[in-house]
Design an enzyme around this catalytic site. Structure first.
Site, short mmCIF file in Angstrom:
data_model
loop_
_atom_site.label_atom_id
_atom_site.label_comp_id
_atom_site.label_asym_id
_atom_site.label_seq_id
_atom_site.Cartn_x
_atom_site.Cartn_y
_atom_site.Cartn_z
N LYS A 1 -0.02 -2.01 -0.37
CA LYS A 1 -1.42 -2.49 -0.45
C LYS A 1 -1.52 -3.92 0.09
O LYS A 1 -0.54 -4.49 0.56
CB LYS A 1 -1.93 -2.41 -1.89
CG LYS A 1 -1.59 -1.12 -2.61
CD LYS A 1 -2.17 0.14 -1.98
CE LYS A 1 -1.80 1.34 -2.84
NZ LYS A 1 -2.09 2.63 -2.32
C1 LIG Z 1 -1.85 3.61 -3.73
C2 LIG Z 1 -2.97 4.33 -4.34
C3 LIG Z 1 -2.96 4.68 -5.70
C4 LIG Z 1 -1.77 4.47 -6.59
O1 LIG Z 1 -1.44 3.13 -6.77
P1 LIG Z 1 -0.13 2.74 -7.63
O2 LIG Z 1 -0.30 1.29 -7.91
O3 LIG Z 1 1.04 3.03 -6.75
O4 LIG Z 1 -0.12 3.58 -8.85
C5 LIG Z 1 -4.09 5.28 -6.22
N1 LIG Z 1 -5.17 5.53 -5.46
C6 LIG Z 1 -5.20 5.23 -4.15
C7 LIG Z 1 -6.45 5.49 -3.36
C8 LIG Z 1 -4.10 4.64 -3.54
O5 LIG Z 1 -4.15 4.34 -2.23
#
Ligand SMILES: *Cc1c(COP(=O)(O)O)cnc(C)c1O
Length: 375
Positions: free
Chosen positions: A179
């Site tokens: 992210k």
């Molecule tokens: C990456 C992602 C998640 C999960 O995030 P984590 O912090 O790895 O649990 C959930 N929803 C979306 C849309 C994502 O891109």
């Protein structure tokens, strides 16, 4: 080889983690509180609750929203599978809806899927591109539903001049390394609802009525109670110390991402076989990922394009996954037909975008694509 993504971590973050390790306070404590206060201030929300991931953030959001056994929650199939999984954790049924040409929920399709059992809409801001929050809020008001936002990719994005995190009462973020900013793993929920805030703080640490920090600071002997069955979804102070440093760089990171995306937009504008992302007036995207859709006219298929790029030393990824075609969701007791999502999934590609991406790498990606699509 040009990678698809890379977290931006420096001596600053390493030093913050080092100092925290030596401070003697390593799990949820003063750094978590500081990170929460700074995150809430950044988004404009009244409160923020730090947790172990966006997945656990979404699970807590489901619980405080009152979602339970037999309830339906509408969400896109086209999302990372954690979106749908969080609904399952609450014992509810994910009802997969269609997305539009720009990867976010198609509101007309969502409305068609509302039933008397529908309790909430889980709105994803895919790849950091804000969905039309106001339209979904109106739909929720009309049908008496709750809106939950999966803003895993949308830290720092904004909608109608305000940061994602302030528009509704349960907005969930991710600090996974893929992210925009990272704490290794980690998540955050922003809310301006005091009851949600208080309950989420209890749920994330075993249902405990007071936390370690309150006990530590108190001059009176305090005994905790366990008021409901909670979870261990804590963020550590080591992660929060890293997060505080990352948050300071967030606006700069997004500006850098947008400069690279800007070069892609300019370079690819003339390729008639491409449909590029669109940023409508009032929308501001973090460009967590840069996705290109290959129109049916394209002389090369998406997979051929990925292979050609790989041969030239450039990594790419398929477009966003579909949840309903995964083995974990083959037992759905309703028929899912999502032609737009399936077409987008088959024909879109994610290109490298990270900070700092050397100019020669950006230029190499652009030159490779122009070469493949020339004439
Ligand atoms: C990456 C992602 C998640 C999960 O995030 P984590 O912090 O790895 O649990 C959930 N929803 C979306 C849309 C994502 O891109």
């Amino acid at each position: 080889m040009i990678p698809i993504a890379k977290p931006y971590l420096t001596e600053d973050e390493a030093k913050a983690a080092y100092d925290t390790v030596l401070s003697g306070w390593v799990t949820q404590g003063p750094k978590v509180q500081e990170f929460e206060e700074k995150f809430a201030a950044y988004t404009g929300a009244k409160y923020a609750v730090a947790v172990s991931s966006c997945t656990t953030a979404l699970h807590l959001a489901m619980i405080v929203a009152g979602i339970g056994e037999g309830d339906e929650v509408i969400c896109p199939s086209m999302s990372y599978i954690a979106t749908a999984n969080s609904i399952k954790y609450a014992g509810a049924i994910p009802v997969f809806a269609e997305v539009n040409a720009y990867y976010n929920l198609d509101i007309a399709d969502v409305e068609k899927r509302i039933t008397p059992r529908t309790k909430a809409i889980l709105l994803v801001h895919q790849m950091g591109m804000p969905a039309d929050i106001d339209a979904f809020k109106s739909l929720c008001t009309k049908h008496n539903l709750l809106l939950i936002e999966d803003a895993a990719c949308a830290i720092g994005s904004s909608y109608k001049g305000k940061k994602i995190g302030v528009h509704s009462d349960l907005v969930c973020f991710s600090f996974h390394p893929r992210k925009v900013i990272t704490t290794g793993d980690g998540g955050m929920i922003t809310t301006s609802n005091e009851a949600f805030y208080n309950r989420m703080k209890i749920l994330r640490q075993h249902g405990m009525s007071i936390n370690d920090r309150e006990r530590h600071l108190s001059s009176k002997v305090l005994f905790e109670e366990h008021v409901e069955v909670g979870y261990n979804y804590r963020m550590t102070d080591i992660q929060a110390a890293v997060g505080i440093k990352q948050l300071e760089k967030l606006d700069w990171l997004i500006e850098e991402r947008r400069k690279i995306a800007g070069q892609y937009f300019t370079a690819f504008a003339g390729i008639e076989h491409f449909r590029l992302p669109v940023e409508q007036p009032g929308y501001f995207t973090s460009h967590q990922s840069f996705s290109v859709y290959l129109k049916p006219s394209s002389p090369v298929s998406r997979n051929e394009l990925m292979q050609k790029l790989l041969d030239m030393g450039i990594s790419s990824r398929r477009g966003i996954m579909l949840s309903h075609t995964e083995k974990a969701y083959t037992d759905l007791d309703y028929h899912v037909e999502l032609p737009v999502s399936e077409d987008l999934n088959r024909n879109s590609i994610i290109l490298p975008l990270y900070v700092p991406m050397p100019q020669e790498s950006v230029s190499k990606v652009i030159a490779a694509i122009l070469e493949i699509f020339k004439g």
